[in-house]
Design a protein around this motif. Structure first.
Motif, PDB file in Angstrom:
ATOM      1  N   LEU A   1      16.948   0.104 -46.495  1.00 19.32           N
ATOM      2  CA  LEU A   1      16.947  -0.186 -47.947  1.00 19.32           C
ATOM      3  C   LEU A   1      15.515  -0.218 -48.448  1.00 19.32           C
ATOM      4  CD1 LEU A   1      19.507  -3.120 -47.768  1.00 19.32           C
ATOM      5  CD2 LEU A   1      20.013  -0.839 -48.638  1.00 19.32           C
ATOM      6  N   PRO A   2      14.876   0.942 -48.584  1.00 19.06           N
ATOM      7  CA  PRO A   2      13.456   0.982 -48.981  1.00 19.06           C
ATOM      8  C   PRO A   2      13.206   0.154 -50.235  1.00 19.06           C
ATOM      9  CG  PRO A   2      14.253   3.179 -48.420  1.00 19.06           C
ATOM     10  CD  PRO A   2      15.455   2.289 -48.429  1.00 19.06           C
ATOM     11  N   GLY A   3      12.159  -0.635 -50.173  1.00 20.07           N
ATOM     12  CA  GLY A   3      11.759  -1.413 -51.351  1.00 20.07           C
ATOM     13  C   GLY A   3      12.338  -2.812 -51.377  1.00 20.07           C
ATOM     14  N   VAL A   4      13.352  -3.083 -50.512  1.00 14.16           N
ATOM     15  CA  VAL A   4      13.930  -4.434 -50.496  1.00 14.16           C
ATOM     16  C   VAL A   4      13.035  -5.339 -49.652  1.00 14.16           C
ATOM     17  CG1 VAL A   4      15.877  -5.835 -49.729  1.00 14.16           C
ATOM     18  CG2 VAL A   4      16.285  -3.622 -50.832  1.00 14.16           C
ATOM     19  N   LYS A   5      12.576  -6.407 -50.261  1.00 13.23           N
ATOM     20  CA  LYS A   5      11.786  -7.409 -49.538  1.00 13.23           C
ATOM     21  C   LYS A   5      12.459  -8.759 -49.764  1.00 13.23           C
ATOM     22  CE  LYS A   5       8.155  -4.935 -48.081  1.00 13.23           C
ATOM     23  NZ  LYS A   5       8.811  -3.851 -47.311  1.00 13.23           N
ATOM     24  N   PHE A   6      12.613  -9.538 -48.710  1.00 15.90           N
ATOM     25  CA  PHE A   6      13.283 -10.835 -48.839  1.00 15.90           C
ATOM     26  C   PHE A   6      12.252 -11.931 -49.083  1.00 15.90           C
ATOM     27  CE2 PHE A   6      17.479  -9.395 -48.044  1.00 15.90           C
ATOM     28  CZ  PHE A   6      17.352  -8.285 -47.228  1.00 15.90           C
ATOM     29  N   VAL A   7      12.529 -12.751 -50.054  1.00 13.13           N
ATOM     30  CA  VAL A   7      11.544 -13.757 -50.480  1.00 13.13           C
ATOM     31  C   VAL A   7      12.072 -15.185 -50.379  1.00 13.13           C
ATOM     32  CG1 VAL A   7      10.390 -12.157 -52.065  1.00 13.13           C
ATOM     33  CG2 VAL A   7      12.283 -13.565 -52.907  1.00 13.13           C
ATOM     34  N   GLN A   8      13.371 -15.352 -50.154  1.00 10.83           N
ATOM     35  CA  GLN A   8      13.929 -16.706 -50.110  1.00 10.83           C
ATOM     36  C   GLN A   8      15.091 -16.746 -49.135  1.00 10.83           C
ATOM     37  OE1 GLN A   8      14.759 -18.593 -53.953  1.00 10.83           O
ATOM     38  NE2 GLN A   8      16.580 -19.595 -53.105  1.00 10.83           N
ATOM     39  N   ASP A   9      15.096 -17.792 -48.284  1.00  8.70           N
ATOM     40  CA  ASP A   9      16.221 -18.028 -47.368  1.00  8.70           C
ATOM     41  C   ASP A   9      17.000 -19.240 -47.858  1.00  8.70           C
ATOM     42  OD1 ASP A   9      14.879 -17.167 -44.024  1.00  8.70           O
ATOM     43  OD2 ASP A   9      15.459 -15.953 -45.766  1.00  8.70           O
ATOM     44  N   ASN A  10      18.327 -19.128 -47.791  1.00  7.00           N
ATOM     45  CA  ASN A  10      19.195 -20.249 -48.181  1.00  7.00           C
ATOM     46  C   ASN A  10      20.099 -20.619 -47.017  1.00  7.00           C
ATOM     47  OD1 ASN A  10      18.119 -20.119 -50.763  1.00  7.00           O
ATOM     48  ND2 ASN A  10      19.777 -18.863 -51.578  1.00  7.00           N
ATOM     49  N   HIS A  11      20.593 -21.867 -47.066  1.00 12.14           N
ATOM     50  CA  HIS A  11      21.488 -22.369 -46.025  1.00 12.14           C
ATOM     51  C   HIS A  11      22.438 -23.346 -46.708  1.00 12.14           C
ATOM     52  CE1 HIS A  11      21.780 -24.427 -41.748  1.00 12.14           C
ATOM     53  NE2 HIS A  11      22.942 -24.373 -42.349  1.00 12.14           N
ATOM     54  N   SER A  12      23.749 -23.088 -46.576  1.00  7.57           N
ATOM     55  CA  SER A  12      24.682 -24.068 -47.149  1.00  7.57           C
ATOM     56  C   SER A  12      25.808 -24.367 -46.179  1.00  7.57           C
ATOM     57  CB  SER A  12      25.232 -23.577 -48.492  1.00  7.57           C
ATOM     58  OG  SER A  12      26.215 -22.573 -48.347  1.00  7.57           O
ATOM     59  N   LYS A  13      26.327 -25.579 -46.282  1.00  9.87           N
ATOM     60  CA  LYS A  13      27.458 -26.017 -45.461  1.00  9.87           C
ATOM     61  C   LYS A  13      28.596 -26.404 -46.400  1.00  9.87           C
ATOM     62  CE  LYS A  13      29.007 -29.445 -42.064  1.00  9.87           C
ATOM     63  NZ  LYS A  13      28.597 -30.573 -41.164  1.00  9.87           N
ATOM     64  N   SER A  14      29.816 -25.998 -46.035  1.00  9.41           N
ATOM     65  CA  SER A  14      30.972 -26.293 -46.883  1.00  9.41           C
ATOM     66  C   SER A  14      32.169 -26.598 -46.011  1.00  9.41           C
ATOM     67  CB  SER A  14      31.302 -25.090 -47.776  1.00  9.41           C
ATOM     68  OG  SER A  14      30.154 -24.625 -48.469  1.00  9.41           O
ATOM     69  N   GLY A  15      33.067 -27.444 -46.528  1.00  7.62           N
ATOM     70  CA  GLY A  15      34.296 -27.780 -45.802  1.00  7.62           C
ATOM     71  C   GLY A  15      35.375 -26.736 -46.057  1.00  7.62           C
ATOM     72  N   GLN A  16      36.460 -26.863 -45.289  1.00  6.30           N
ATOM     73  CA  GLN A  16      37.570 -25.924 -45.407  1.00  6.30           C
ATOM     74  C   GLN A  16      38.137 -25.942 -46.836  1.00  6.30           C
ATOM     75  OE1 GLN A  16      41.377 -26.529 -43.160  1.00  6.30           O
ATOM     76  NE2 GLN A  16      40.777 -24.546 -42.276  1.00  6.30           N
ATOM     77  N   GLY A  17      38.413 -24.740 -47.344  1.00  8.45           N
ATOM     78  CA  GLY A  17      39.005 -24.646 -48.682  1.00  8.45           C
ATOM     79  C   GLY A  17      38.006 -24.629 -49.813  1.00  8.45           C
TER      80      GLY A  17
ATOM     81  N   LEU B   1      43.571 -17.827 -48.813  1.00  7.37           N
ATOM     82  CA  LEU B   1      43.642 -19.272 -49.077  1.00  7.37           C
ATOM     83  C   LEU B   1      44.419 -19.975 -47.974  1.00  7.37           C
ATOM     84  CD1 LEU B   1      44.355 -19.178 -52.930  1.00  7.37           C
ATOM     85  CD2 LEU B   1      42.147 -19.418 -51.759  1.00  7.37           C
ATOM     86  N   VAL B   2      43.865 -21.062 -47.487  1.00 10.80           N
ATOM     87  CA  VAL B   2      44.484 -21.822 -46.395  1.00 10.80           C
ATOM     88  C   VAL B   2      45.758 -22.500 -46.934  1.00 10.80           C
ATOM     89  CG1 VAL B   2      44.172 -23.785 -44.829  1.00 10.80           C
ATOM     90  CG2 VAL B   2      42.281 -22.202 -45.249  1.00 10.80           C
ATOM     91  N   LYS B   3      46.871 -22.193 -46.327  1.00 12.04           N
ATOM     92  CA  LYS B   3      48.187 -22.713 -46.754  1.00 12.04           C
ATOM     93  C   LYS B   3      48.443 -22.462 -48.249  1.00 12.04           C
ATOM     94  CE  LYS B   3      48.321 -26.450 -43.252  1.00 12.04           C
ATOM     95  NZ  LYS B   3      46.866 -26.716 -42.946  1.00 12.04           N
ATOM     96  N   GLY B   4      47.829 -21.406 -48.776  1.00 15.55           N
ATOM     97  CA  GLY B   4      48.048 -21.017 -50.175  1.00 15.55           C
ATOM     98  C   GLY B   4      47.511 -22.019 -51.184  1.00 15.55           C
ATOM     99  N   ALA B   5      46.736 -23.005 -50.670  1.00 21.02           N
ATOM    100  CA  ALA B   5      46.249 -24.059 -51.596  1.00 21.02           C
ATOM    101  C   ALA B   5      45.112 -23.514 -52.470  1.00 21.02           C
ATOM    102  CB  ALA B   5      45.743 -25.248 -50.781  1.00 21.02           C
ATOM    103  N   SER B   6      45.051 -24.038 -53.702  1.00 22.69           N
ATOM    104  CA  SER B   6      43.939 -23.650 -54.591  1.00 22.69           C
ATOM    105  C   SER B   6      42.626 -24.097 -53.953  1.00 22.69           C
ATOM    106  CB  SER B   6      44.096 -24.315 -55.957  1.00 22.69           C
ATOM    107  OG  SER B   6      45.252 -23.806 -56.586  1.00 22.69           O
ATOM    108  N   PRO B   7      41.593 -23.312 -54.137  1.00 22.26           N
ATOM    109  CA  PRO B   7      40.306 -23.681 -53.536  1.00 22.26           C
ATOM    110  C   PRO B   7      39.656 -24.871 -54.236  1.00 22.26           C
ATOM    111  CG  PRO B   7      40.052 -21.734 -54.879  1.00 22.26           C
ATOM    112  CD  PRO B   7      41.517 -22.037 -54.846  1.00 22.26           C
TER     113      PRO B   7
END
Ligand SMILES: Cc1cn([C@H]2C[C@H](O)[C@@H](COP(=O)(O)OP(=O)(O)O[C@H]3O[C@H](C)C(=O)[C@H](O)[C@H]3O)O2)c(=O)[nH]c1=O
Length: 184
Positions: free
Chosen positions: A39-55, A157-163
């Motif tokens: 991907l010429p020209g793509v430079k990465f400038v920021q790293d992110n990290h997130s944690k989330s529970g099921q659903g 969706l887990v057990k069809g439940a709304s997220p």
């Protein structure tokens, strides 16, 4: 690194080479020189990290004036990662594509600038890390409704439940009303 275009050709699935032995595994998760070629020209400038529970569903988010390309991978659990083409001149404008990314499969997804990005956690919990090709610009961020009838994203969706959503994502715009990415 094996690279496979998805149903939206600009969205790429990347599979790193995993070196397993009696101790565990080793893999290179990123090389700028590889991306310089891919991907010429793509430079990465920021790293992110997130944690989330099921659903939990985060997204679909995108920036317009500072569009972020995102290289997404999962270090714990599993997510269904989705990219939506918001580039109004694109032949795949309004198309969505998803992929299961997990600590197990070690797959990565390249979501180009001009795409909305979101994910849904299918495992008990998930941690995802991602590199961004531009900086976070909260005033430039837009949210697209996860269950927009035009996009018809087939979230596992887990057990069809709304997220479980943030207030921001509950109030997200429909695709019809969401601002489009205008390529010059
Ligand atoms: C995105 C971001 C957020 N923040 C702060 C702002 C809030 O105080 C807090 C949580 O932000 P937000 O609720 O927007 O986080 P997510 O819902 O995970 O947003 C992300 O979700 C989807 C999946 C994305 O692709 C984007 O990277 C991003 O929009 O972190 C920062 O300080 N820097 C950042 O780059």
């Amino acid at each position: 690194m094996k690279v496979t275009p998805t149903a939206i050709p600009d969205v790429l699935l990347l599979e790193p080479e995993v070196h397993g032995d009696h101790r565990g595994f080793f893999m290179e998760t990123f090389r700028q020189s590889f991306f310089d070629e891919l991907l010429p020209g793509v430079k990465f400038v920021q790293d992110n990290h997130s944690k989330s529970g099921q659903g939990i569903l985060r997204g679909l988010h995108y920036q317009l004036n500072q569009p972020q390309g995102k290289l997404v991978r999962v270090t714990t659990g599993e997510i269904y990662d989705v990219a939506v083409d918001m580039r109004e001149n694109s032949p795949t404008f309004g198309h969505a594509v998803g992929a299961l990314l997990s600590a197990e499969n070690k797959h990565q997804l390249w979501v180009p600038p001009g795409f909305a990005h979101g994910f849904y956690v299918t495992s008990e919990n998930a941690e995802m890390v991602y590199k961004c090709s531009d900086y976070y610009a909260p005033d430039d961020e837009h949210s697209l409704l996860w269950n927009d009838p035009v996009l018809r994203i087939d979230w596992p969706l887990v057990k069809g439940a709304s997220p479980i959503l943030s207030a921001k994502d509950k109030a997200a715009l429909s695709f019809a009303n969401a601002p489009r990415y205008k390529t010059s």
